[in-house]
Design a protein around this motif. Structure first.
Motif, PDB file in Angstrom:
ATOM      1  N   HIS A 116      -1.909  -2.930  -3.967  1.00 38.56           N
ATOM      2  CA  HIS A 116      -1.589  -4.102  -5.033  1.00 38.56           C
ATOM      3  C   HIS A 116      -1.566  -5.300  -4.089  1.00 38.56           C
ATOM      4  N   SER A 176      -5.455  -8.224  -6.936  1.00 33.91           N
ATOM      5  CA  SER A 176      -5.387  -6.964  -7.854  1.00 33.91           C
ATOM      6  C   SER A 176      -4.851  -7.722  -9.220  1.00 33.91           C
ATOM      7  N   TRP A 200       0.852  -1.126  -0.023  1.00 34.05           N
ATOM      8  CA  TRP A 200      -0.086  -0.082   0.050  1.00 34.05           C
ATOM      9  C   TRP A 200       0.938   1.153  -0.116  1.00 34.05           C
ATOM     10  N   ASN A 240      -0.210   7.602  -3.829  1.00 30.92           N
ATOM     11  CA  ASN A 240      -1.117   7.587  -4.999  1.00 30.92           C
ATOM     12  C   ASN A 240      -2.406   6.875  -4.463  1.00 30.92           C
ATOM     13  N   TRP A 248      -2.155  -1.159 -10.135  1.00 27.55           N
ATOM     14  CA  TRP A 248      -2.665  -0.608  -8.806  1.00 27.55           C
ATOM     15  C   TRP A 248      -4.027  -0.879  -8.803  1.00 27.55           C
ATOM     16  N   SER A 256      -3.122   3.943  -3.466  1.00 28.03           N
ATOM     17  CA  SER A 256      -3.277   2.963  -4.224  1.00 28.03           C
ATOM     18  C   SER A 256      -2.713   1.402  -3.295  1.00 28.03           C
TER      19      SER A 256
END
Length: 453
Positions: free
Chosen positions: A344, A349, A336, A340, A354, A342
């Protein structure tokens, strides 16, 4: 084992770090008598969460500046609360000592310039007054040992008021870490990346503390009066706890893990000088254009942990940039990043892509935020200030261990003098002190942070 032998052995080995600390001089559990040393802009921002509570009575305040005391008294009066006893206002730097000696106080909030934190906390603990201390815990490495030993000898509760540990996304990610979403943790990043040029330099007017000029010291106001001098005299990671606090929670520092090594690097210093030269109230001929700043514009500090993780911190306060703490939590199954927003997660994912972190943050929202978001609304720093004060008050009332205790405080804050030493000694890698004297092996990874309340 006889009780006295157990206590002697526990104290010598730091085991008492895992045991509850008694509340200091609390006459009853429903209302705590608290005081505030330092009623500047930071202290004033803490008044809202304090004055909103019916289990707290603000009985005393102290400051060197009358203008700040008067503003604080107006805030208290507007809240309909009783006027506290007032110390100082005449430039007397010893007014805080009279506050502590005056008695009738269960806890004190220390919201002063950094260099006063250690002596004030030590004096309060010696007087059996519980301490809620704004970051940082001390200046020198010896300061940190002195704070620790004062707490150990007195048994008085001490909490570092690190509000970022209560940031909503930070706590949600702590839930993800505990659930194993990222797998085994490998690497963490964070920092204090905040353009403070307009904080460290101003016009000196109490009505315009930010960005209004290029003065500091006696000609400045608020943080420009004291914080700027640290940038002139020191080169290191001067403000580590906003970043290292959450990272330490994720990595279970002092709860089955610890910092083992540290090194630091610093860039050249240009940002504050350029700001003075380019500011409308500055210029190349302004006297402060000749000031030499020791603090590098970007300081990068790396720590290694006993369990094999690395942590990278960056201090970046003298260049133009948006605010960011730059969190990155990376494990064997994903990561994490807050910059951003975001995340993954391998197998969840899309490959090499992302995902928006918000659905994960919502799913793992911490119980504290689920329960108290409404009460925290409007408090400083997006509600974080409410949570850190709430945790301190509630722990003190029920005589529970401090959620961010003295061992956390001194280790997180000691990064500063150690980083200064590393840079000064040609970027040397240094061993990190074990403030718990080995007790980190037995302590549990609770970091409840007041979850029970």
């Amino acid at each position: 084992m006889k009780r006295r032998d157990f206590l002697a052995t526990a104290s010598a080995g730091g085991i008492l770090a895992s045991l509850p600390l008694r509340a200091a001089r609390a006459r009853r559990s429903d209302v705590l008598r608290v005081a505030m040393i330092g009623t500047g802009l930071r202290g004033q921002s803490q008044l809202g969460p304090l004055l909103s509570r019916d289990d707290v009575e603000l009985v005393a305040i102290a400051d060197t500046q009358r203008v700040m005391l008067d503003k604080t008294l107006r805030i208290i009066a507007d809240a309909g609360r009783r006027r506290p006893h007032v110390y100082g206002g005449d430039g007397d730097t010893g007014a805080w000592k009279r506050l502590i000696d005056g008695g009738g106080i269960d806890a004190v909030f220390i919201c002063t310039p950094w260099e006063y934190h250690a002596p004030m906390a030590i004096a309060a603990m010696q007087a059996r007054i519980a301490v809620g201390c704004e970051v940082v815990a001390g200046i020198t490495l010896q300061d940190h040992w002195d704070v620790l030993h004062a707490q150990q000898r007195s048994g008085t509760p001490y909490m570092l008021l690190e509000n970022v540990c209560y940031r909503r996304d930070v706590l949600a990610v702590l839930q993800m870490v505990r659930a194993g979403l990222f797998g085994e943790l490998i690497h963490l990043q964070a920092g204090y990346q905040h353009d403070l040029r307009g904080v460290k330099l101003n016009s000196g007017s109490p009505d315009a503390p930010y960005g209004s000029g290029v003065e500091y010291g006696d000609k400045g106001f608020s943080e420009a009066q004291w914080r700027t001098q640290h940038s002139i005299d020191r080169n290191g990671e001067l403000y580590p706890s906003h970043g290292i606090g959450p990272c330490a929670m994720y990595a279970n520092i002092h709860r089955g893990n610890r910092f083992t090594h540290l090194n630091a690097f610093s860039t050249k210093a240009r940002g504050l000088h350029d700001y003075i030269v380019q500011h409308p109230k500055g210029g190349p001929q302004h006297p402060n254009a000749k000031v030499g700043f020791k603090l590098g514009d970007v300081v990068t500090t790396t720590l290694r942990c006993e369990n094999g993780e690395t942590i990278l911190l960056q201090h970046d306060t003298s260049l133009p940039r948006p605010y960011s703490l730059g969190f990155r939590v990376q494990g064997t199954r994903g990561l994490w990043m807050d910059v951003n927003d975001s995340i993954h997660i391998e197998g969840v994912s899309p490959p090499h892509a992302w995902q928006d972190a918000q659905p994960y943050l919502d799913r793992y929202d911490h119980p504290l935020w689920k329960r108290y978001a409404a009460q925290a609304a409007g408090a400083g720093h997006g509600g974080m200030d409410w949570f850190v004060i709430h945790a301190f008050i509630e722990a003190l009332k029920v005589q529970a261990p401090m959620p961010i205790d003295v061992y956390d405080a001194v280790a997180w804050s000691a990064i500063t003098p150690l980083s200064e030493q590393s840079i000064a000694e040609d970027y040397k890698t240094l061993p990190f002190p074990d403030f718990t004297a080995g007790a980190w092996r037995q302590r549990k990874p609770d970091f409840a942070l007041g979850q029970a309340w």
